[in-house]
Design a protein around this motif. Structure first.
Motif, PDB file in Angstrom:
ATOM      1  N   LEU A  26       9.102   1.774   5.781  1.00  0.00           N
ATOM      2  CA  LEU A  26       8.418   0.489   5.658  1.00  0.00           C
ATOM      3  C   LEU A  26       6.916   0.680   5.441  1.00  0.00           C
ATOM      4  N   PHE A  27       6.332   1.606   6.177  1.00  0.00           N
ATOM      5  CA  PHE A  27       4.901   1.888   6.012  1.00  0.00           C
ATOM      6  C   PHE A  27       4.598   2.310   4.584  1.00  0.00           C
ATOM      7  N   GLY A  33      12.947  -3.703  -0.602  1.00  0.00           N
ATOM      8  CA  GLY A  33      13.169  -2.492   0.172  1.00  0.00           C
ATOM      9  C   GLY A  33      12.478  -2.538   1.518  1.00  0.00           C
ATOM     10  N   ALA A  34      11.256  -3.092   1.541  1.00  0.00           N
ATOM     11  CA  ALA A  34      10.523  -3.209   2.793  1.00  0.00           C
ATOM     12  C   ALA A  34      11.226  -4.152   3.759  1.00  0.00           C
ATOM     13  N   ALA A  35      11.736  -5.270   3.231  1.00  0.00           N
ATOM     14  CA  ALA A  35      12.468  -6.211   4.087  1.00  0.00           C
ATOM     15  C   ALA A  35      13.712  -5.559   4.672  1.00  0.00           C
ATOM     16  N   GLY A  36      14.414  -4.787   3.820  1.00  0.00           N
ATOM     17  CA  GLY A  36      15.576  -4.060   4.328  1.00  0.00           C
ATOM     18  C   GLY A  36      15.195  -3.092   5.427  1.00  0.00           C
ATOM     19  N   ASN A  37      14.031  -2.476   5.289  1.00  0.00           N
ATOM     20  CA  ASN A  37      13.585  -1.531   6.313  1.00  0.00           C
ATOM     21  C   ASN A  37      13.131  -2.223   7.588  1.00  0.00           C
ATOM     22  N   ILE A  38      12.599  -3.438   7.465  1.00  0.00           N
ATOM     23  CA  ILE A  38      12.293  -4.201   8.682  1.00  0.00           C
ATOM     24  C   ILE A  38      13.581  -4.456   9.457  1.00  0.00           C
TER      25      ILE A  38
END
Length: 397
Positions: free
Chosen positions: A270-271, A152-157
């Motif tokens: 992302l945070f 999910g974080a990678a998608g948000n990056i």
């Protein structure tokens, strides 16, 4: 580090890169679709129909790709999705290009846009379930939330980079960001070809595990996931209209400011996924429960606000909420079933966002045509009932 650990580390990097490329592609599309649709003579509901038709396709075929990954392998299905998405996006952008040049009347353009987007979605649906199932295969049960949160974080990056880079590229033309997204997706696909390890074949199973949406282990999460992404889809599909109409912007200006708002929203998510979620010891469903009030505040601000700053702040708060809800939803579905059912549950869980995005854009654009604030009050009410539902549900994992 053992050879197995090294292979898993390489696999995680490729999965995260693929997720980032898809995040970039999706936010670029949401930033430019509304002004681009208006440029070729489409009205709000017609633009919403493009997203809804492709989302319905994703909903129908995602479970099939999830089960196929149990039989054919995660890597093969992931590659089909990445290469297929790249080819489909080129066709989709080509129809828009023809319409902008005057070769297609609006009705013909609408039909061709829906057809190419549906074809694109059919193969694009392979990416999410295969990537999530692959991550589940190479992470322990204790690290599952962290692994899903990393995707999910990678998608948000990618979602942060999409609006930022797309806003600059929109100055060249509104279609340039789409072509650039194809380059990124192809890069991820070719890296996967040469770097992504093939997982060992599981024990031979005569038939792939098949789950139903009504399976009592995951049914509450299915309900939560559909409503969660329906509300989010309403915002993503109407926020560009809200900016353009309330602030009096042209198409290029709209794409830029929507890009900025989506960038801040993705940065907030992302945070949460990088800093907050790894430190929380909550069960997956509890993350959904915490996120609901935050996103209700965001919807109220979108309905009541009339300034650029208010809308951007609302998108940031929405991003914070989705940063909690996304990993909670995916991890909750994964830990609810056995290891032999990971591909199947990834397909079902991956189908919930498309179902929400099938209903959300059509409903949101229709409500927007009635009143500009109505979509956000509807989303507020939907999340209020979802919050009450999460209070009644008691998960065991």
């Amino acid at each position: 580090m053992s050879q197995s650990d090294t292979a898993n580390a390489s696999a995680k990097r490729i999965l995260l890169l693929a997720a980032a490329a898809m995040g970039f592609a999706q936010t670029v599309l949401f930033a430019i679709l509304a002004p681009l649709g208006r440029e070729v003579g489409l009205v709000e509901v017609q633009i919403g129909a493009i997203i809804s038709s492709s989302s319905l396709t994703l909903f129908l075929v995602s479970p099939l790709w999830g089960r196929a990954s149990d039989v054919w392998g995660r890597r093969k299905i992931l590659l089909i999705g990445l290469f297929g998405y790249s080819a489909g996006t080129v066709m989709f952008a080509g129809v828009f290009q023809a319409a902008l040049l005057g070769y297609l009347i609006p009705l013909t353009a609408l039909i061709l846009l829906i057809v190419t987007r549906v074809a694109n979605a059919t193969v694009m649906a392979a990416v999410a379930p295969s990537a999530n199932a692959y991550m589940a295969d190479i992470t322990s049960l204790q690290d599952r939330v962290k692994g899903m949160g990393a995707i999910g974080a990678a998608g948000n990056i990618g979602s942060i980079m999409g609006p930022a880079v797309g806003g600059l590229l929109a100055s060249i033309s509104l279609l340039t960001p789409l072509y650039f997204s194809v380059v990124l997706t192809l890069a991820a696909a070719f890296l996967a070809v040469f770097v992504l390890p093939e997982l060992p074949k599981p024990q031979v199973i005569k038939k792939p595990q098949k789950l139903k949406y009504t399976d009592p282990r995951i049914f509450p999460l299915v309900i939560a996931g559909v409503l969660l992404f329906m509300g989010f889809a309403i915002v993503q599909q109407t926020i560009a209209f809200r900016f353009q109409d309330q602030l009096g912007l042209d198409g290029t200006q709209t794409a830029k400011i929507v890009g900025v708002s989506l960038m801040f929203s993705a940065a907030a998510a992302l945070f949460v996924q990088l800093v907050v979620v790894p430190r929380l010891k909550f069960r997956p469903f509890a993350l959904l429960r915490i996120s609901m009030p935050m996103m209700m505040v965001a919807f109220a601000m979108m309905a009541l606000g009339h300034t650029q700053e208010m809308y951007i702040l609302a998108m940031c708060i929405l991003g914070l909420g989705m940063g909690l809800a996304g990993p909670g939803f995916m991890a909750g579905a994964s830990v609810a079933v056995s290891s032999e059912e990971q591909g199947a549950v990834a397909g079902l869980a991956g189908a919930c966002p498309p179902l929400g995005f099938t209903v959300g854009p059509l409903l949101g654009t229709y409500l927007y045509s009635v009143d500009g604030a109505l979509p956000y009050w509807f989303a507020f009410a939907s999340y209020f009932f979802l919050f009450l539902f999460t209070l009644r549900y008691r998960s065991t994992k």
